[in-house]
Design a protein around this motif. Sequence first.
Motif: not given
Length: 72
Positions: A1-6, A8-10
């Motif tokens: 999510m390209h950093g959009y959702i705090p 979230m990890k790969s």
Amino acid sequence: MHGYIPGMKSGDVLGHEFVGEIVETGANIRKLKKGDRVVVAPDMGCGKCFYCENEEWSLCDNSNQNGQILER
């Protein structure tokens, strides 16, 4: 999510799909192997009705008795 959702990890999976790991395959399975991680979508369809033939699985006449609600 390209950093959009705090947070979230790969490798994190969004939605209500289920995730799993292949533990066994049959002789005709060519694209998956034991140990592969998979995500399975929740949409189900009969594959034969008008909607399924047009890849509108969530509107399937035979597996979703409330499909008309989604047409809106």
